[in-house]
Design a protein around this motif. Sequence first.
Motif, PDB file in Angstrom:
ATOM      1  N   MET A   1       0.839  -1.177   0.000  1.00 41.33           N
ATOM      2  CA  MET A   1       0.000   0.000   0.000  1.00 41.33           C
ATOM      3  C   MET A   1       0.885   1.241   0.000  1.00 41.33           C
ATOM      4  N   ASN A   2       0.490   2.231  -0.722  1.00 36.71           N
ATOM      5  CA  ASN A   2       1.220   3.481  -0.825  1.00 36.71           C
ATOM      6  C   ASN A   2       1.051   4.272   0.479  1.00 36.71           C
ATOM      7  N   PHE A   3       2.177   4.620   1.116  1.00 36.75           N
ATOM      8  CA  PHE A   3       2.110   5.338   2.391  1.00 36.75           C
ATOM      9  C   PHE A   3       1.469   6.705   2.218  1.00 36.75           C
ATOM     10  N   ASN A   4       1.698   7.348   1.092  1.00 35.90           N
ATOM     11  CA  ASN A   4       1.143   8.677   0.867  1.00 35.90           C
ATOM     12  C   ASN A   4      -0.384   8.633   0.907  1.00 35.90           C
ATOM     13  N   PHE A  18       2.085  13.095  14.165  1.00 37.78           N
ATOM     14  CA  PHE A  18       3.051  12.126  13.652  1.00 37.78           C
ATOM     15  C   PHE A  18       4.344  12.814  13.214  1.00 37.78           C
ATOM     16  N   LEU A  19       4.234  13.997  12.642  1.00 33.30           N
ATOM     17  CA  LEU A  19       5.412  14.697  12.154  1.00 33.30           C
ATOM     18  C   LEU A  19       6.125  15.501  13.249  1.00 33.30           C
ATOM     19  N   LEU A 124      12.523   7.485   9.891  1.00 40.75           N
ATOM     20  CA  LEU A 124      11.482   6.607   9.359  1.00 40.75           C
ATOM     21  C   LEU A 124      10.378   7.419   8.700  1.00 40.75           C
ATOM     22  N   ALA A 125       9.926   8.478   9.352  1.00 39.19           N
ATOM     23  CA  ALA A 125       8.846   9.301   8.800  1.00 39.19           C
ATOM     24  C   ALA A 125       9.272   9.964   7.498  1.00 39.19           C
ATOM     25  N   VAL A 126      10.467  10.538   7.493  1.00 35.82           N
ATOM     26  CA  VAL A 126      10.949  11.196   6.267  1.00 35.82           C
ATOM     27  C   VAL A 126      11.142  10.168   5.161  1.00 35.82           C
ATOM     28  N   LEU A 128       9.583   7.271   4.766  1.00 32.62           N
ATOM     29  CA  LEU A 128       8.282   6.831   4.263  1.00 32.62           C
ATOM     30  C   LEU A 128       7.644   7.888   3.371  1.00 32.62           C
ATOM     31  N   LEU A 129       7.745   9.142   3.769  1.00 36.58           N
ATOM     32  CA  LEU A 129       7.164  10.194   2.951  1.00 36.58           C
ATOM     33  C   LEU A 129       7.913  10.370   1.636  1.00 36.58           C
ATOM     34  N   LYS A 130       9.228  10.240   1.652  1.00 35.16           N
ATOM     35  CA  LYS A 130      10.012  10.348   0.420  1.00 35.16           C
ATOM     36  C   LYS A 130       9.721   9.178  -0.528  1.00 35.16           C
ATOM     37  N   LEU A 131       9.687   7.977   0.030  1.00 35.74           N
ATOM     38  CA  LEU A 131       9.433   6.792  -0.806  1.00 35.74           C
ATOM     39  C   LEU A 131       8.029   6.792  -1.390  1.00 35.74           C
ATOM     40  N   SER A 132       7.095   7.414  -0.691  1.00 39.18           N
ATOM     41  CA  SER A 132       5.727   7.420  -1.178  1.00 39.18           C
ATOM     42  C   SER A 132       5.487   8.512  -2.211  1.00 39.18           C
ATOM     43  N   GLY A 133       6.433   9.421  -2.352  1.00 34.45           N
ATOM     44  CA  GLY A 133       6.292  10.500  -3.319  1.00 34.45           C
ATOM     45  C   GLY A 133       5.461  11.657  -2.816  1.00 34.45           C
ATOM     46  N   ALA A 134       5.288  11.772  -1.510  1.00 30.95           N
ATOM     47  CA  ALA A 134       4.484  12.859  -0.944  1.00 30.95           C
ATOM     48  C   ALA A 134       5.211  14.174  -1.027  1.00 30.95           C
ATOM     49  N   THR A 135       6.547  14.155  -1.043  1.00 29.40           N
ATOM     50  CA  THR A 135       7.293  15.410  -1.080  1.00 29.40           C
ATOM     51  C   THR A 135       8.085  15.534  -2.342  1.00 29.40           C
TER      52      THR A 135
END
Length: 135
Positions: A1-4, A18-19, A124-126, A128-135
Amino acid sequence: MNFNVWFETWPLDLQIAFLLAPFVIALSGVAIGVYIACSRHFDSMISAFPKSAWARQRDILGTSSLASRCYLVSSLSGALLFPQHLVRKGVIDADDVSDFPPSLRRLMAVSAWLVIVGMAWLFLAVGLLKLSGAT
């Protein structure tokens, strides 16, 4: 599942929590370290290592500035988490480690673990967000 996609379904309050949580956790550990550096605990920490080579850092850095005191506290906090390796290398003495005040050792361990957990959470948070393409 996509984290974003999963992260965006959370309520905004939970996303912000969370952030911000890793910063609150890590800065709590830093605050405990600064407290130790500025209190009477610092003198008892320094005097607890008379036979260790670690005490030479005190002579090199000095103990007058807050930065040098915080460095000494954080380096010894890390050293007391896993002292076996440093005892084998001869950096700290085994007798000094066993005679270290337990209440101060617990306080320093809490400080070190809060910083470690906060930084791990942040990475971990950064990640996950980077891998999901959120940023």
